[in-house]
Design a protein around this motif. Sequence first.
Motif, mmCIF file in Angstrom:
data_model
loop_
_atom_site.group_PDB
_atom_site.id
_atom_site.type_symbol
_atom_site.label_atom_id
_atom_site.label_comp_id
_atom_site.label_asym_id
_atom_site.label_seq_id
_atom_site.Cartn_x
_atom_site.Cartn_y
_atom_site.Cartn_z
ATOM 1 N N PHE A 192 0.828 -1.208 0.000
ATOM 2 C CA PHE A 192 0.000 0.000 0.000
ATOM 3 C C PHE A 192 0.860 1.255 0.000
ATOM 4 O O PHE A 192 0.633 2.191 -0.773
ATOM 5 N N ALA A 193 1.887 1.286 0.872
ATOM 6 C CA ALA A 193 2.751 2.466 0.965
ATOM 7 C C ALA A 193 3.518 2.692 -0.331
ATOM 8 O O ALA A 193 3.644 3.833 -0.805
ATOM 9 N N VAL A 194 4.040 1.622 -0.939
ATOM 10 C CA VAL A 194 4.799 1.752 -2.185
ATOM 11 C C VAL A 194 3.882 2.219 -3.320
ATOM 12 O O VAL A 194 4.268 3.074 -4.137
ATOM 13 N N THR A 195 2.671 1.692 -3.375
ATOM 14 C CA THR A 195 1.722 2.105 -4.421
ATOM 15 C C THR A 195 1.438 3.593 -4.337
ATOM 16 O O THR A 195 1.452 4.309 -5.353
ATOM 17 N N TRP A 196 1.193 4.078 -3.127
ATOM 18 C CA TRP A 196 0.919 5.502 -2.965
ATOM 19 C C TRP A 196 2.167 6.352 -3.203
ATOM 20 O O TRP A 196 2.084 7.455 -3.756
ATOM 21 N N ALA A 197 3.328 5.855 -2.782
ATOM 22 C CA ALA A 197 4.568 6.603 -3.039
ATOM 23 C C ALA A 197 4.805 6.745 -4.538
ATOM 24 O O ALA A 197 5.213 7.816 -5.022
ATOM 25 N N ASP A 198 4.561 5.683 -5.285
ATOM 26 C CA ASP A 198 4.701 5.761 -6.743
ATOM 27 C C ASP A 198 3.686 6.739 -7.339
ATOM 28 O O ASP A 198 3.982 7.461 -8.295
ATOM 29 N N ARG A 199 2.506 6.758 -6.754
ATOM 30 C CA ARG A 199 1.434 7.613 -7.277
ATOM 31 C C ARG A 199 1.752 9.095 -7.095
ATOM 32 O O ARG A 199 1.374 9.921 -7.937
ATOM 33 N N VAL A 200 2.431 9.455 -6.002
ATOM 34 C CA VAL A 200 2.663 10.871 -5.702
ATOM 35 C C VAL A 200 4.144 11.233 -5.771
ATOM 36 O O VAL A 200 4.563 12.252 -5.209
ATOM 37 N N GLU A 201 4.950 10.431 -6.457
ATOM 38 C CA GLU A 201 6.392 10.706 -6.513
ATOM 39 C C GLU A 201 6.653 12.115 -7.033
ATOM 40 O O GLU A 201 6.207 12.482 -8.126
ATOM 41 N N PRO A 202 7.377 12.928 -6.274
ATOM 42 C CA PRO A 202 7.600 14.313 -6.680
ATOM 43 C C PRO A 202 8.784 14.460 -7.629
ATOM 44 O O PRO A 202 9.664 13.589 -7.693
ATOM 45 N N ARG A 203 8.792 15.536 -8.345
ATOM 46 C CA ARG A 203 9.948 15.913 -9.136
ATOM 47 C C ARG A 203 10.825 16.796 -8.251
ATOM 48 O O ARG A 203 10.458 17.925 -7.921
ATOM 49 N N PHE A 204 11.976 16.274 -7.853
ATOM 50 C CA PHE A 204 12.769 16.916 -6.799
ATOM 51 C C PHE A 204 13.117 18.364 -7.119
ATOM 52 O O PHE A 204 13.166 19.205 -6.228
ATOM 53 N N SER A 205 13.352 18.676 -8.370
ATOM 54 C CA SER A 205 13.802 20.020 -8.697
ATOM 55 C C SER A 205 12.736 21.081 -8.447
ATOM 56 O O SER A 205 13.056 22.250 -8.271
ATOM 57 N N ARG A 206 11.479 20.666 -8.393
ATOM 58 C CA ARG A 206 10.418 21.650 -8.195
ATOM 59 C C ARG A 206 9.390 21.233 -7.147
ATOM 60 O O ARG A 206 8.351 21.881 -6.995
ATOM 61 N N ALA A 207 9.673 20.173 -6.414
ATOM 62 C CA ALA A 207 8.713 19.680 -5.426
ATOM 63 C C ALA A 207 8.609 20.621 -4.235
ATOM 64 O O ALA A 207 9.589 21.231 -3.802
ATOM 65 N N THR A 208 7.415 20.732 -3.693
ATOM 66 C CA THR A 208 7.216 21.519 -2.475
ATOM 67 C C THR A 208 7.657 20.696 -1.269
ATOM 68 O O THR A 208 7.802 19.466 -1.330
ATOM 69 N N THR A 209 7.853 21.387 -0.154
ATOM 70 C CA THR A 209 8.202 20.704 1.087
ATOM 71 C C THR A 209 7.144 19.689 1.461
ATOM 72 O O THR A 209 7.454 18.565 1.878
ATOM 73 N N GLY A 210 5.880 20.063 1.307
ATOM 74 C CA GLY A 210 4.796 19.152 1.648
ATOM 75 C C GLY A 210 4.799 17.904 0.794
ATOM 76 O O GLY A 210 4.571 16.791 1.294
ATOM 77 N N GLU A 211 5.056 18.039 -0.490
ATOM 78 C CA GLU A 211 5.094 16.880 -1.386
ATOM 79 C C GLU A 211 6.242 15.941 -1.012
ATOM 80 O O GLU A 211 6.078 14.721 -0.990
ATOM 81 N N LEU A 212 7.406 16.516 -0.721
ATOM 82 C CA LEU A 212 8.554 15.696 -0.340
ATOM 83 C C LEU A 212 8.311 14.968 0.980
ATOM 84 O O LEU A 212 8.641 13.787 1.122
ATOM 85 N N ALA A 213 7.723 15.681 1.940
ATOM 86 C CA ALA A 213 7.482 15.075 3.250
ATOM 87 C C ALA A 213 6.474 13.941 3.158
ATOM 88 O O ALA A 213 6.661 12.879 3.764
ATOM 89 N N CYS A 214 5.411 14.142 2.415
ATOM 90 C CA CYS A 214 4.385 13.107 2.276
ATOM 91 C C CYS A 214 4.961 11.867 1.594
ATOM 92 O O CYS A 214 4.747 10.736 2.042
ATOM 93 N N TRP A 215 5.714 12.078 0.529
ATOM 94 C CA TRP A 215 6.331 10.982 -0.213
ATOM 95 C C TRP A 215 7.369 10.257 0.648
ATOM 96 O O TRP A 215 7.397 9.026 0.712
#
Length: 391
Positions: free
Chosen positions: A209-232
């Motif tokens: 479940f965790a890997v599926t969701w991590a793949d679903r919301v994987e951020p683009r590091f160069s432009r990811a927000t703090t919230g996106e990185l923390a959630c991922w």
Amino acid sequence: MAADLGDRVASVRKRRGLTQRELAELSDVSLSLVKKIEQGERYTIRLETLRKLAVALRVRTSMLQGDEHDAEHADPQTEDLWAPVRRALAGVKDTGPGDEPVSSAGVQAAIDEIRPLLGTHEYRAIARRLPSIMRDADSLDGEDGRTIRTRLFGMIGHLLVQNRQFDIAEQTLQRAIDDATDPREAAAVANSLAWAMLRQGRIAEAESFAVTWADRVEPRFSRATTGELACWGRLWLYAANASIRDNVESRADDALALARAAAHRIGREVLTDTHTVRAYGPISVAHNTAETYVLTGRPDKALAIAQATPAPTLQPNGAGRLRHRLDVASAHAQLDQGTAAVGVMSEIHTVAPEWLAQQRYARDILGSIVAGRRSLTSEMRELADAIRLEY
């Protein structure tokens, strides 16, 4: 069924060419317990015991586990405390006046007033206030109403997991995900759902479940927000936690590396969830790494991390921080430092008694210490009563 578990253990043991005594010695599980398991005499077996057997047999813990899980559900005191919230979730309205005008801003303000109580683990105060807020939130229309309900029911589900009411917690968290209009809000709630699976010992399901969701919301590091990185990153922490319990250390290492990359990119501890007060950053990843060492029987490494990691200033008594303190207590207990372990747990009880009472982990640690002593100190007796340790 216990017989199915016993058959699985016996089958793998024979394939490995081991006697019951040899399996007991390799796994550090008593010979009598190995025999009971294989004979189907025990209907439940602790996940940590299964992991020891899995390590000795060189298989995944979940392979031995099958569909049998290891969850400690709420005790009657906890059930009673949360009964009004469960009734409200079932659609039973409270008897409050309910005739004042309801606005999105007003409901959000009420939720914001409760959030600090999550950080101090004041469950009684929270449980009293939630039903009326839920009634008001259900009356809201439009996208604002859906967003508020995502946050509110995400919070409630998180609290119910913390208080060991897993079935209703999962239903509530799924409701929050279904209401979500923002993918990151949904993913933040998914973190709580992964944690719910872990607390029940559903390790293979939690990892997937965790890997599926991590793949679903994987951020683009160069432009990811703090919230996106923390959630991922937090999703990868849960994946690592599940993998290490499933005796797949290589996958746990990979997941921790991804979580560490997100934390490094953020560079500090942050609070980003709108429905909890969870922190994420380098300290969170260090604490999780220490937990893997406790789980794999390397308490000295766990204590070294604890001593080298700066004390958190953001939510120092948040659940993740307190869980790390329990890992420290467990590491001391593994090293036969019972007095130090009890001291750590007593400190936790001082700052978060309602939280500690919900922790089976604390009962396991203290239970192992008590079992090895002829008599108990007054501190041990008081702590045993406070955490509801069975006789």
